[in-house]
Each structure stands twice: as C-alpha cells, then as structure tokens.
Write an enzyme that holds these catalytic residues in place. Sequence first.
Site, PDB file in Angstrom:
ATOM      1  N   SER A 142       3.554  -4.016   8.953  1.00 47.06           N
ATOM      2  CA  SER A 142       3.211  -2.615   8.687  1.00 47.06           C
ATOM      3  C   SER A 142       4.350  -1.948   7.919  1.00 47.06           C
ATOM      4  O   SER A 142       5.485  -2.451   7.923  1.00 47.06           O
ATOM      5  CB  SER A 142       3.010  -1.889  10.025  1.00 47.06           C
ATOM      6  N   TYR A 155       4.347   1.531  18.273  1.00 46.12           N
ATOM      7  CA  TYR A 155       3.761   0.789  17.149  1.00 46.12           C
ATOM      8  C   TYR A 155       4.859   0.365  16.181  1.00 46.12           C
ATOM      9  O   TYR A 155       4.968  -0.807  15.802  1.00 46.12           O
ATOM     10  CB  TYR A 155       2.739   1.679  16.449  1.00 46.12           C
TER      11      TYR A 155
HETATM   12  C1  GCO Z   1      -0.255   5.380  11.632  1.00 52.23           C
HETATM   13  C2  GCO Z   1      -1.246   4.397  11.093  1.00 52.23           C
HETATM   14  C3  GCO Z   1      -0.593   3.058  10.917  1.00 52.23           C
HETATM   15  C4  GCO Z   1      -0.301   2.921   9.434  1.00 52.23           C
HETATM   16  C5  GCO Z   1       0.423   1.642   9.144  1.00 52.23           C
HETATM   17  C6  GCO Z   1       0.873   1.604   7.697  1.00 52.23           C
HETATM   18  O1  GCO Z   1      -0.606   6.126  12.569  1.00 52.23           O
HETATM   19  O2  GCO Z   1       0.870   5.398  11.106  1.00 52.23           O
HETATM   20  O3  GCO Z   1      -2.344   4.265  11.949  1.00 52.23           O
HETATM   21  O4  GCO Z   1      -1.467   1.983  11.306  1.00 52.23           O
HETATM   22  O5  GCO Z   1      -1.528   2.889   8.744  1.00 52.23           O
HETATM   23  O6  GCO Z   1       1.549   1.591   9.961  1.00 52.23           O
HETATM   24  O7  GCO Z   1       1.548   0.399   7.456  1.00 52.23           O
END
Ligand code: GCO
Length: 251
Positions: A142, A155
């Site tokens: 990501s 995340y």
């Molecule tokens: C967020 C998104 C992530 C981005 C991703 C980009 O809330 O930041 O849902 O999934 O889309 O990290 O690479």
Amino acid sequence: MFSLEGKLALVTGSSRGLGYSMARGLADAGAAVVLNGRDETRLAEAKSSLDNGKRTLHAKAFDATDSAEVEAAIEDIEKSIGPIEILFNNAGIIKRAPMVDMPESDWRAVVDANLTGPFLVGRTVARYMIQRRHGKIVNTCSLTSEEARNTVSPYAASKAGLKLLTQSMATEWAQYNIQVNGIGPGFFATELTVPLQNDPQFDGWIKTRTPAARWGDPDELIGPAVFLASEGSSFVNGHILYVDGGFLATM
Ligand code: GCO
C-alpha cells in the site's frame, strides 16, 4: 514471457475489490485461479460472476489468519487441484479511527489480517514451492507501506510491516528460485474506499495530490500483477511495484 498458461494461482481475499480484479486478470493471462475468501456464499458468487466459460476457476474458503485452516487448505489445494505456482497474499482489512479512540480489538484484527495472514499463507505455500525450486509470491502492499495517513494507524503499521516481510521472504527464498515481490496500489475506486470517494474533500485531495489527477481503476492493477506473476520478473526480488498514478513520485 508474460503468459501464465499451465500455472495455478491462489489469490487470497479475491471475492471482491482489488483481489477480484487481479484474479480475473491472472485467469485471462492463462492461469487456473483459486479464489479465496472467508465467506463461502460471497466466494461462490464471485466464482460464478467470473465464470465466462473460458477461465479456469476454483474456490477455497479459509481464514488466512487461522494457521490450522491455512495448512489444511493449502494441503487440499496441492493434492486435489495442483501445485500452487503463484500466490497473491491479497486478503486484508482496514479500520479507520484516531489512535486514541481505536479499540484494541480493531488494532489486533487489522494487524492479524494484513501481516500475520500473509506470513502464515506465505510460509505454508513456500514449503511446497521450495521442494519444487520454483514459485512466485506477490504481497498486496500500500502507499501506507511508505507513508502514514490520519486514522489508519493499524493499516499503515501492518502494510509497512508487509513491505519488510516481503523483503524477508525474498531474502530467504530467492535461493530456491522463488521470486517474492509486493504490489502497491495507490488510491483505487473499490468497496474499501467508498467512504473516501464519497467524501468531497478527500476526493478533491486525491485528484490534486495524485499527478494522474484521478482514482485508479482496479483493472489497471492487472498488467503489473501479471508481470510479477510471470517469468518476465524472474530476476525481480523484494521489490514493491507501486501502481499509484505518481502519488509517491511527488511531494
Ligand atoms: C485508506 C484507504 C487505503 C488506501 C491505500 C492506498 O483509508 O487510506 O482505504 O486502503 O486506499 O492505503 O495505498
């Protein structure tokens, strides 16, 4: 060199979103694809919607964070479908909240899904690939493998960890002719990002912050995914291929 004819690919988290698109692309490049998700019903619907009579598709429901389920599922695929030559560790979740408000259970669930899952599935599949001295593993990283963003701390931490897990896998398994790399999607229009797409301020920020001035279309991940799954990347190891419209190329 980019054909996947005769190859078997497992794509975790492919009932929807980017995994569903990449699974379709791998199948259209000739691979037989095993779809995966935790929900049997949703998985069956995905398989049915992808079945155009020309794609070779299978479905295997298992929870990528449960080591017993993973080992049983991978053994069953290897025995009843065939050798897994391509693995996409794509399954993942996101929870958005300020860190001070983030329930501990949400933190643990995200890190489990996005980091422990790829570790468990990756090392289980690698045990078979090592015996065959051949394999391709692609982990879905990501932009947050590189940069943080407000409210997505577990995340980001898990995707940053996945970048170094990718490099760790490459370090330990390249000697067995297994190429392990990451694919790093920028901001794509999927179910996961619907709340962001529907936020006019965030949508406007994406269109000004991204040099391509737009959200990515999930089909735009297919070319890079096929490249990383094919013999065309036989000397590419530990690389995170960002597919982000130039997002990381600019400040
Ligand atoms: C967020 C998104 C992530 C981005 C991703 C980009 O809330 O930041 O849902 O999934 O889309 O990290 O690479």
